[in-house]
Design an enzyme around this catalytic site. Structure first.
Site, PDB file in Angstrom:
ATOM      1  N   LYS A  85      19.226 -54.517  35.546  1.00 41.65           N
ATOM      2  CA  LYS A  85      20.256 -53.639  34.979  1.00 41.65           C
ATOM      3  C   LYS A  85      19.901 -53.000  33.638  1.00 41.65           C
ATOM      4  O   LYS A  85      20.775 -52.415  32.991  1.00 41.65           O
ATOM      5  CB  LYS A  85      21.569 -54.414  34.818  1.00 41.65           C
ATOM      6  CG  LYS A  85      21.475 -55.587  33.836  1.00 41.65           C
ATOM      7  CD  LYS A  85      22.825 -56.230  33.618  1.00 41.65           C
ATOM      8  CE  LYS A  85      22.771 -57.242  32.478  1.00 41.65           C
ATOM      9  NZ  LYS A  85      24.112 -57.767  32.147  1.00 41.65           N
ATOM     10  N   THR A 127      27.397 -45.034  35.248  1.00 41.21           N
ATOM     11  CA  THR A 127      26.214 -44.176  35.104  1.00 41.21           C
ATOM     12  C   THR A 127      25.932 -43.378  36.377  1.00 41.21           C
ATOM     13  O   THR A 127      25.117 -42.453  36.347  1.00 41.21           O
ATOM     14  CB  THR A 127      24.965 -44.985  34.720  1.00 41.21           C
ATOM     15  OG1 THR A 127      24.700 -45.975  35.722  1.00 41.21           O
ATOM     16  CG2 THR A 127      25.148 -45.665  33.374  1.00 41.21           C
ATOM     17  N   TYR A 150      17.738 -47.041  37.107  1.00 45.02           N
ATOM     18  CA  TYR A 150      18.789 -48.056  37.285  1.00 45.02           C
ATOM     19  C   TYR A 150      20.035 -47.409  37.902  1.00 45.02           C
ATOM     20  O   TYR A 150      20.569 -47.890  38.905  1.00 45.02           O
ATOM     21  CB  TYR A 150      19.136 -48.703  35.945  1.00 45.02           C
ATOM     22  CG  TYR A 150      20.511 -49.323  35.920  1.00 45.02           C
ATOM     23  CD1 TYR A 150      20.767 -50.505  36.616  1.00 45.02           C
ATOM     24  CD2 TYR A 150      21.562 -48.717  35.227  1.00 45.02           C
ATOM     25  CE1 TYR A 150      22.039 -51.063  36.615  1.00 45.02           C
ATOM     26  CE2 TYR A 150      22.825 -49.270  35.225  1.00 45.02           C
ATOM     27  CZ  TYR A 150      23.061 -50.439  35.915  1.00 45.02           C
ATOM     28  OH  TYR A 150      24.318 -50.985  35.925  1.00 45.02           O
ATOM     29  N   ASN A 180      31.698 -50.148  29.860  1.00 41.29           N
ATOM     30  CA  ASN A 180      30.849 -50.915  28.928  1.00 41.29           C
ATOM     31  C   ASN A 180      31.458 -52.289  28.659  1.00 41.29           C
ATOM     32  O   ASN A 180      32.230 -52.449  27.700  1.00 41.29           O
ATOM     33  CB  ASN A 180      30.672 -50.145  27.613  1.00 41.29           C
ATOM     34  CG  ASN A 180      29.906 -48.851  27.795  1.00 41.29           C
ATOM     35  OD1 ASN A 180      30.397 -47.907  28.428  1.00 41.29           O
ATOM     36  ND2 ASN A 180      28.699 -48.800  27.279  1.00 41.29           N
ATOM     37  N   ARG A 293      18.697 -41.059  21.454  1.00 41.77           N
ATOM     38  CA  ARG A 293      17.928 -41.462  22.636  1.00 41.77           C
ATOM     39  C   ARG A 293      18.058 -40.394  23.711  1.00 41.77           C
ATOM     40  O   ARG A 293      19.129 -39.798  23.863  1.00 41.77           O
ATOM     41  CB  ARG A 293      18.438 -42.800  23.181  1.00 41.77           C
ATOM     42  CG  ARG A 293      18.154 -43.987  22.310  1.00 41.77           C
ATOM     43  CD  ARG A 293      18.651 -45.272  22.954  1.00 41.77           C
ATOM     44  NE  ARG A 293      20.095 -45.238  23.197  1.00 41.77           N
ATOM     45  CZ  ARG A 293      20.806 -46.294  23.574  1.00 41.77           C
ATOM     46  NH1 ARG A 293      20.214 -47.456  23.765  1.00 41.77           N
ATOM     47  NH2 ARG A 293      22.104 -46.194  23.769  1.00 41.77           N
TER      48      ARG A 293
END
Length: 334
Positions: A85, A127, A150, A180, A293
């Site tokens: 994960k 996601t 993932y 989350n 990121r």
């Protein structure tokens, strides 16, 4: 009910096992200890004071041994958590993720079909929505434009499960898309304890708080949010676990594929989490703003209304409880 839980010693799996046992279900855990610890099994028993659970140290891809487990236990339903994960790792090692996550699910379904067990709850992820154009996100938002392997494995498994139902309408399938999860059980006995340097915010904060890492890296402060840091939907892991119990109730007597977002519907920024953590735990987490990121978006949070209407579920715990329970677990396990 007798419920097989793959990955049942992991972060979300262990909390779900606790909630299942509290509802007097019988739990059979299968876990290969890839990112979990065998000691969690005893902690689950310690919390629940229940003995109606078993543990098999086994890889779900081992079809011969999984066949034996199904033969030894009259299983009614499966909750499938097992899988790799870590987003960053999946980018570096895509084949490892495709091989493990897809093959384990296919092997599991083959054995379930052999034993005529046709009820499954799948641990999916928000996601699968990729980079949504807006928030809050509802279940009917487009999926599939994923940003890492993932997430792609989760989307592929959702596709497999939908095709499975099309081929055999006796299947009862719930796909739960998490946002989350943070927090820990109030006992402080179980929580999130990843190996190595964490990929997610709260475990990273905990390692800084414990002095294991020097500071928190905050990736970007120029997002279109109230403080410039990314906004996400954080949910207490116990609320998330209760969502799985509600999903079992839903699919117990209904066939079909049911898809639910499990989130709070509230967005908190990275600095919201840091500041709340500091406040409720009387700490001061040092942090440094670093570059964004790749793939991170401004804000992602859920519309959880479908789960409220159809499952009778909604998140109850607030961000202060999430931060307090997370640190309580870390303090008890240093």
């Amino acid at each position: 009910m007798k419920i097989l839980v793959t990955g049942g010693l992991g972060f979300i799996g262990s909390h779900t096992c606790v909630e299942l046992l509290e509802k007097n279900n019988e739990v059979i855990i299968v876990d290969n200890l890839n990112n979990s610890k065998e000691s969690v099994f005893d902690k689950i028993k310690q919390i629940t004071k229940k003995d109606n659970l078993k543990l098999y140290i086994e890889d779900v891809r081992n079809e011969e041994n999984m066949d034996k487990i199904f033969s030894e236990n009259d299983i009614d339903c499966v909750i499938h958590f097992a899988g790799y994960k870590a987003v960053g790792e999946s980018v570096r090692e895509p084949i490892m993720y495709y091989e493990n996550n897809l093959c384990s699910t296919i092997s599991l379904i083959k054995i379930m079909k052999k034993h005529n067990v046709k009820k499954i709850i799948f641990s999916s992820t928000a996601t699968v929505y990729g980079e949504p154009e807006s928030s809050p996100i509802s279940e009917d938002f487009p999926t599939g434009k994923t940003t890492n392997p993932y997430a792609t494995t989760k989307f592929m498994i959702e596709t497999i499960l939908n095709d499975l139902y099309k081929s055999d309408n006796e299947w009862s399938i719930a796909i739960l898309r998490y946002f989350n999860p943070i927090g820990a059980h109030k006992s402080g006995l179980i929580g999130e304890n990843p190996n190595g340097i964490p990929n997610n915010l709260m475990p990273y904060i905990l390692k800084v708080a414990a002095g294991e890492l020097p500071k928190l890296n905050v990736f970007g402060n120029d997002y279109k949010t109230h403080d410039g840091t990314g906004v996400r939907d954080y949910i207490h892991v116990v609320d998330l676990a209760i969502g799985h119990v509600k999903a079992i109730d839903k699919i117990a007597n209904e066939t079909g594929v049911k898809i639910y977002n499990l989130g709070t519907g509230i967005g908190y920024s990275v600095l919201d989490i840091v500041n709340t953590f500091n406040k409720v735990n009387s700490l001061n987490i040092p942090y440094e703003i670093t570059a964004r990121r790749p793939g991170d978006v401004d804000e992602v949070f859920s519309n959880p209304q479908k789960a409220k209407i159809e499952l009778g579920w909604e998140a109850k715990m607030n961000i202060e409880e999430m931060c307090r329970d997370s640190w309580n677990f870390k303090k008890n396990n240093m």
